[in-house]
Enzyme design. Structure first.
Site, short mmCIF file in Angstrom:
data_model
loop_
_atom_site.label_atom_id
_atom_site.label_comp_id
_atom_site.label_asym_id
_atom_site.label_seq_id
_atom_site.Cartn_x
_atom_site.Cartn_y
_atom_site.Cartn_z
N LYS A 167 0.62 8.73 -3.09
CA LYS A 167 -0.82 8.57 -3.32
C LYS A 167 -1.60 8.94 -2.06
CE LYS A 167 0.04 5.27 -6.94
NZ LYS A 167 0.46 3.92 -7.28
N GLN B 13 0.01 -2.12 -5.91
CA GLN B 13 1.23 -1.48 -6.38
C GLN B 13 2.12 -2.51 -7.08
OE1 GLN B 13 1.80 1.84 -6.32
NE2 GLN B 13 3.70 1.51 -7.44
N ASP C 17 -6.71 1.75 -11.50
CA ASP C 17 -5.48 1.77 -12.30
C ASP C 17 -5.81 1.53 -13.79
OD1 ASP C 17 -3.01 2.32 -11.16
OD2 ASP C 17 -2.81 0.32 -10.28
N1 GUN Z 1 3.96 0.82 -10.55
C1 GUN Z 1 4.42 1.77 -11.38
N2 GUN Z 1 3.39 2.49 -11.86
C2 GUN Z 1 2.27 1.97 -11.33
C3 GUN Z 1 0.89 2.29 -11.46
O1 GUN Z 1 0.48 3.20 -12.18
N3 GUN Z 1 0.04 1.52 -10.74
C4 GUN Z 1 0.46 0.50 -9.98
N4 GUN Z 1 -0.45 -0.21 -9.33
N5 GUN Z 1 1.73 0.17 -9.84
C5 GUN Z 1 2.62 0.92 -10.52
#
Ligand code: GUN
Length: 294
Positions: free
Chosen positions: A53, A97, A120
């Site tokens: 990211k 996350q 998200d």
């Molecule tokens: N863990 C796996 N996929 C994601 C996601 O799209 N967002 C977040 N915050 N954690 C994740």
């Protein structure tokens, strides 16, 4: 068979985002969009995701920051960090996350994120708005899938879409997006899960099959209708002698066999993954522009 090349489409969208950031924001004396991430613990997969990211943000000219906490952080401390980011005018959007260590309550954590910064799209307000077809942040993987289908002009209207897997972040939201009254919806959707009987026959009746089971090679050619569109959300590491890293990535679909039968298929890697990543950037751009009103 045609490839649904998520890598290519994501690169194109990233170039468009980068141009917009430069010409409409930076050159106009405005700040670049700022995405923050909270990372708890040292789960290797989560660390990799967060690093990706940061890399994506750098590529399109966004500001990124990561708040790292030990796995034993208390819920109160984590909530305090979220309140800080909610109030920080310099942060447009942020993510926590997942997964979180067991002692932290994921629902409480997600609900404490301000919906306007929830890029998200996991907050109940954003999920509810999505269900009601009100502008909202869409969760990144489902958003990426509908963007990919749209890019390849794959009609969903009137089609039978079968979704395998009902997770909160993929299966459930993609089933809602595809069935909504919208340009990328209007499909008839069947959502299959661990309690579905005769999943093979249902999958084989799909015009568009979305696979998000988390089971390596689960979908075999006999489960796919001739000329169906197949979207593979799965991602698994398997040992491989021929690669430098010693492993390679495969999905939930037996790509070699299914590819011979279907009209379109996403590769793993290079299909859904890059589209998920770019969707988070698109949500962050929307957050910076305050495009969605709360
Ligand atoms: N863990 C796996 N996929 C994601 C996601 O799209 N967002 C977040 N915050 N954690 C994740």
């Amino acid at each position: 068979m045609n490839l649904l090349d998520g890598k290519l489409v994501a690169e194109k969208i990233k170039a468009e985002i980068a141009t917009e950031v430069k010409t409409k924001m930076l050159d106009a004396g405005r700040e670049a969009p700022h995405l923050a991430a909270i990372l708890v613990g040292d789960d290797p997969a989560s660390q990799t995701y967060v690093a990706s990211k940061e890399k994506d943000c750098l590529e399109v000219g966004f500001i990124s920051s990561v708040y790292r906490y030990p796995a034993n952080i208390t819920q109160d401390k984590l909530l305090e960090s979220i309140r800080f980011l909610n109030a920080d005018p310099e942060v447009d959007g942020f993510i926590v996350q997942l997964p979180l260590p067991k002692h932290l309550d994921e629902h409480t954590i997600i609900e404490s994120i301000h919906p306007a910064k929830d890029v998200d799209g996991f907050h109940p307000v954003n999920v509810g708005r999505m269900v009601l077809n009100i502008p909202s942040y869409l969760p990144a993987t489902p958003y990426g899938i509908v963007t990919l289908l749209e890019h390849y002009k794959i009609e969903t209207e009137g089609k039978h879409c079968v979704v395998l897997g009902r997770s909160n972040i993929v299966g459930t939201p993609i089933s809602i997006l595809l069935s909504r009254k919208s340009k990328t919806g209007n499909a008839t959707v069947t959502l299959c899960h661990s309690h579905t009987s005769d999943i093979k026959a249902i999958a084989a009746s799909a015009d568009i099959l979305i696979v998000a089971m988390g089971k390596k090679g689960f979908v075999t050619a006999d489960m796919v209708k001739k000329d169906a569109v197949v979207v593979d959300v799965g991602i698994h590491r398997i040992p491989a002698k021929e690669t430098k890293s010693g492993y390679r990535l495969v999905g939930d679909v037996d790509f070699q066999e299914v590819a011979k039968k279907c009209s379109y298929i996403t590769p793993v890697p290079g299909g859904v993954g890059p589209m998920t990543r770019v969707s988070l950037l698109l949500n962050t751009l929307k957050a910076a522009k305050k495009e969605i009103k709360f």
